[in-house]
Design an enzyme around this catalytic site. Structure first.
Site, short mmCIF file in Angstrom:
data_model
loop_
_atom_site.label_atom_id
_atom_site.label_comp_id
_atom_site.label_asym_id
_atom_site.label_seq_id
_atom_site.Cartn_x
_atom_site.Cartn_y
_atom_site.Cartn_z
CD GLU A 1 -12.94 -22.39 36.41
OE1 GLU A 1 -13.59 -21.64 37.14
OE2 GLU A 1 -11.69 -22.43 36.42
CG HIS B 1 -11.84 -26.37 43.21
ND1 HIS B 1 -11.25 -25.45 44.06
CD2 HIS B 1 -10.90 -27.29 42.94
CE1 HIS B 1 -10.01 -25.83 44.28
NE2 HIS B 1 -9.77 -26.94 43.62
CG LEU C 1 -14.70 -22.30 54.85
CD1 LEU C 1 -14.71 -23.23 53.63
CD2 LEU C 1 -13.83 -22.91 55.96
CG LEU D 1 -10.68 -16.87 46.14
CD1 LEU D 1 -9.32 -16.30 45.77
CD2 LEU D 1 -10.83 -18.29 45.62
CG ASP E 1 -12.60 -26.95 47.52
OD1 ASP E 1 -13.44 -26.07 47.27
OD2 ASP E 1 -11.37 -26.73 47.56
N GLY F 1 -14.13 -12.18 38.07
CA GLY F 1 -15.56 -12.34 37.77
C GLY F 1 -15.87 -12.84 36.37
CB SER F 2 -14.01 -14.62 33.70
OG SER F 2 -13.58 -15.83 34.24
CG ASN F 3 -16.38 -19.01 36.38
OD1 ASN F 3 -16.77 -19.87 35.60
ND2 ASN F 3 -15.15 -18.99 36.87
C1 GAR Z 1 -11.81 -19.64 38.80
O1 GAR Z 1 -10.82 -20.38 38.13
C2 GAR Z 1 -12.43 -20.47 39.90
O2 GAR Z 1 -12.57 -21.82 39.60
C3 GAR Z 1 -11.43 -20.28 41.01
O3 GAR Z 1 -11.10 -18.91 40.95
C4 GAR Z 1 -11.19 -18.48 39.58
C5 GAR Z 1 -12.08 -17.27 39.53
O4 GAR Z 1 -12.11 -16.73 38.24
N1 GAR Z 1 -11.99 -20.66 42.27
C6 GAR Z 1 -11.29 -21.28 43.22
O5 GAR Z 1 -10.10 -21.54 43.13
C7 GAR Z 1 -12.10 -21.65 44.45
N2 GAR Z 1 -11.39 -22.58 45.27
P1 GAR Z 1 -13.18 -15.62 37.85
O6 GAR Z 1 -13.17 -14.57 38.97
O7 GAR Z 1 -12.71 -15.07 36.56
O8 GAR Z 1 -14.53 -16.29 37.73
#
Ligand code: GAR
Length: 192
Positions: free
Chosen positions: A175, A105, A88, A86, A146, A11-13
């Protein structure tokens, strides 16, 4: 504008979105955070901010996962943000939220995306291919994996000494900017 953020892990995004809201560089409200895994660390980040969280366990809901998510958000949010989600999405949610679901992505789509390409696998492939550049993409979500229209991309240089791990870290920084910028772009369009 109200948004729902869907996660599967760290969940860093999501955190980047929450930080931008706190700093007033993003003017929206996160109404729900929904995870398809009960152990997603990102759920705690949301709970710390008092945001309602839901777990729709992919192993339990299987084919009905998307419908259950649609039931939770119903018509209460304007935008659904997949931030490291992750599973669909399928069915009715894609019609109801057409052009209102976005995904981030960790590659420059159409490179290193589609089935099986997520998380560290993306960066391992980029290093194996010895690409000179990689990055991240925010795009609309459609029935494919995607495949929806691209909103924005950010680029990083891949150096010979980079490993999947160092590349992942460089891209993750981009990101965190890209996800906020893309939501802001969506907001601007909605306000026109
Ligand atoms: C991120 O790098 C995101 O782009 C990727 O999962 C990570 C989640 O990080 N997503 C995918 O690969 C989707 N196909 P986060 O949980 O720290 O945000």
């Amino acid at each position: 504008m109200k948004i729902a953020v869907l996660i599967s892990g760290r969940g860093s995004n999501l955190q980047s979105i929450l930080n931008a809201i706190r700093k007033n560089t993003l003017n929206c409200v996160v109404s729900f955070v929904i995870s398809d895994r009960e152990d997603a660390a990102g759920l705690i980040r949301a709970q710390k901010r008092g945001i309602p969280t839901y777990v729709v366990d992919r192993k339990i809901w299987k084919e009905r996962l998307s419908d259950e998510i649609l039931r939770i958000v119903s018509d209460q949010v304007d935008l659904i943000v997949l931030a490291g989600f992750l599973s669909l999405l399928k069915g009715e949610i894609l019609n109801k939220y057409k052009n209102r679901i976005i995904n981030i992505h960790p590659s420059l789509i159409p490179a290193f995306c589609g089935k099986g390409m997520y998380g560290m696998k993306v960066h391992e492939s980029a290093i194996t291919y010895r690409v000179g550049y990689s990055g991240c993409t925010v795009h609309f979500v459609d029935e494919g994996m995607d495949t929806g229209g691209i909103i924005l991309q950010k680029i990083v240089k891949v150096n010979p000494e980079d490993t999947p791990d160092t590349l992942a870290k460089k891209i993750l920084k981009k990101e965190h900017q890209a996800i906020v910028e893309a939501i802001n772009l969506f907001l601007q369009e909605e306000n026109h």
